[in-house]
Design a protein around this motif. Structure first.
Motif: not given
Length: 637
Positions: A76, A78, A117-118, A131-132, A135, A138-139, A164
């Motif tokens: 990903n 990050s 990711i987290r 944050e959502r 994420l 990225q997904y 998540e």
């Protein structure tokens, strides 16, 4: 959905009326075992060394895997940005699919892997809206790249939090109707990190579109078995993809996993019998783990009765709360320890009993146990400092309470939890409470405990801390500032005899003694010959050695200690005796083994260190009484 329906063209293993899909094992940790440096990004190898990744995939296909996961767990934005690859997300993921296809050659299905990711180290509670959004973006980026390369299904894995994984599931479900395996990776048996019971979490994931729900990684095979024993598996297909065992960090041997392929397969078969039909391996597993599992499945007696649902094996009991002791005053003046452990051992046979602090705020049973052990003849009660990196009640607080009952505490101090500021402050507090006997230990890394996001400090090693506490005894603080008066600590150190290089471990122990250790406490020992070996190796140390003995409570406990707890090895004949005993008789067999070990230990040592399992102090009370029948209590002046 049946196991063989999890994806088009997926082969399966037929056992009785069940079909099993076999996943592969670890990628990154296996690459490291094969010589790839741990600092290398495993996903980057898709671009720089695709042949290495292909070899790993092919090894798992040859081992019997029917599903291969792409080498894209952390591909990903990050994670890749840490390696200056943020602009290579599409390229890395699509290469991962191409390599897996090449390796499988139509012998196994290819599922695109997406990891949290987290992850296990970045938990900040419920996701904020921004944050959502981040994420989700990225997904989507990673999932679209995998989709474009052509996959047979999805594996979402190593998600500690339901929130998540639900977000990732929503992303892939919006992109395709391919089969989805959704694997949670909780840190405690039975509940996700964000507090949702697994039964409910699985149900919500199925409602969200997951075809297979399961558990992977952190809990290991033993923890995942315990988790499934507590669940009712009536609907859907379930997965178990544990790591090889507990991750162990040795100062002499580096990082390793404790479970071998036989132990892994034994527990996986037990999990399969509960109704779990998607089986594979995570960190620390190798092609040999998968091959052994496949062989075990193929040779099972198909006439065996297979459970359709799991029956919880542990019951929560509520005991009547005993009345609180009458101490006379809320705060008594606590006098310092009058006799050190060294003086105690020199005066006669000394018994130290470990009683680990509770994980809850209820310490009544702990106090009851400490008082019972003291009455039975224990000279001191020792307590670990958040052993195995699991959060427990402060041993400083409990030690202070014990002193008010006239019970002498021996407190462990770990390097893990406090920086040097906190460490000296903590030691000064122990000294103010009249606590003098301490054991300095390294401490298991925080990331493998129940709060993996916590920082492991490790400002110094246990050897360096020994030197620094010795300076406190000289009246000098860690910074070199005077303390006005010297401390009076009696400093202990630990010794693990269960290593490949025993002589090297002894040399390290000698350095600890040279640094200022006053006595030694060993890991549990289960063989008389090992006791003798330690006695011979340490006879010229010039300090007392307390030999560790820990009674086993049953077969599962014995196998867990042998295979998954770093530093413990149980002889084959003892394991055989535990296996042959009826479940109701196994605790007594374990007690008798410990009893004989105590008798043998008295030939070599004046100090016995009993370790209480699971706060079941009744066992160590009996052992203490038995030792006292054989030897008198120390006569101190």
């Amino acid at each position: 959905m049946a196991a063989d329906e999890a994806g088009k063209g997926i082969a399966s293993i037929q056992v009785g009326h069940r079909k099993f899909v076999i996943g592969d094992g670890a990628m990154a940790t296996y690459l490291h075992q094969c010589g790839v440096p741990i600092r290398v990004c495993a996903e980057e190898l898709n671009l720089s060394s695709p042949h290495i990744v292909e070899q790993v995939h092919r090894a798992y296909v040859n081992a019997g895997a029917t599903v291969i996961q792409t080498n894209s767990f952390a591909a990903n934005r990050s994670n890749l940005s840490r390696y200056d690859l943020a602009d290579k997300v599409d390229e890395v993921n699509q290469a991962a699919v191409a390599i897996a296809r090449q390796a499988c050659a139509d012998q196994a299905a290819v599922f695109g892997t997406i990891g949290a990711i987290r992850g296990t180290t970045r938990y900040g509670g419920a996701l904020l809206q921004e944050e959502r959004v981040e994420l989700q973006a990225q997904y989507e980026e990673q999932a679209k790249a995998l989709m474009a390369a052509g996959i047979d299904g999805w594996v979402l894995e190593t998600f500690p939090d339901l929130e998540e994984i639900s977000l990732a599931l929503e992303v892939v479900r919006n992109l395709s109707n391919l089969p989805v395996v959704a694997n949670l990776s909780p840190e405690e048996v039975g509940v996700t990190r964000d507090g949702v019971p697994l039964q409910k979490a699985f149900s919500l994931l199925r409602e969200g579109g997951a075809d297979v729900t399961g558990l992977n990684c952190r809990l290991g095979p033993y923890g995942i078995l315990r988790a499934y024993e507590r669940l009712t598996l009536q609907e859907g297909t379930f997965a178990a993809v544990p790591n090889a065992g507990m991750l162990h960090r040795s100062e002499t041997e580096g990082l390793s996993y404790t479970g071998d392929e036989d132990y892994f397969s034994d527990l996986m078969i037990q999990i399969a019998k509960l109704g779990v039909t998607w089986l594979g391996g995570c960190c620390g597993t190798t092609p040999l783990h998968i091959q052994t599992l496949v062989q075990r499945l193929k040779t099972l007696d198909t006439s065996e009765v297979w459970q359709e649902t799991a029956v919880p094996t542990e019951q929560t009991t509520v005991q009547a709360q005993p009345s609180k002791p009458d101490t006379g005053h809320m705060y008594d003046i606590i006098r310092p320890t009058s006799v050190s452990l060294v003086e105690q051992v020199n005066a006669g046979t000394t018994i130290i009993v470990e009683l680990d602090p509770p994980k809850t705020l209820n310490c009544e049973r702990y106090i009851q146990g400490a008082r019972a052990l003291s009455a039975a003849g224990a000279d001191m009660i020792t307590m670990a400092d958040n052993s195995l990196a699991m959060v427990r009640m402060s041993n400083m607080a409990l030690a202070s309470m014990l002193k008010q009952f006239g019970i002498e505490p021996l407190v462990h101090v770990a390097c893990r939890d406090r920086n040097l500021i906190g460490q000296q402050s903590h030691l000064m507090g122990l000294h103010a409470l009249g606590i003098r006997n301490i054991l300095l230990v390294t401490g298991d890394p925080s990331k493998y405990g129940d709060l993996p996001g916590a920082t492991s400090v490790y400002d110094v090693s246990s050897t360096d801390l020994t030197k620094m506490v010795r300076r406190l005894n000289e009246g000098v603080g860690f910074s070199g500032s005077p303390l006005r008066k010297p401390a009076e600590f009696v400093i202990g150190t630990s010794f693990n005899p269960h290593v490949r290089n025993f002589e090297k471990a002894v040399e390290r122990l000698k350095r600890k003694v040279a640094a200022g250790a006053d006595y030694v406490m060993t890991q549990p020992v289960y063989e008389e010959r090992t006791m003798e070996q330690i006695a011979v190796a340490t006879r010229d140390l010039g300090v007392p050695v307390m030999i560790g003995i820990m009674p086993m409570t049953g077969l599962r406990n014995a196998e867990f200690l042998h295979h998954q707890v770093p530093g413990i090895t149980i002889p084959d004949e003892v394991l055989t005796a535990m296996r042959e005993a009826a479940p109701e008789d196994a605790p007594e067999v374990g007690f008798n083994v410990a009893k004989k070990l105590c008798e043998a230990a008295l030939q070599y040592y004046k100090g016995i260190y009993l370790i209480t399992p699971f706060l079941k102090y009744e066992i160590t009370v009996r052992l203490t009484q038995h030792i006292r029948q054989l030897t008198p209590e120390p006569q101190l002046n």
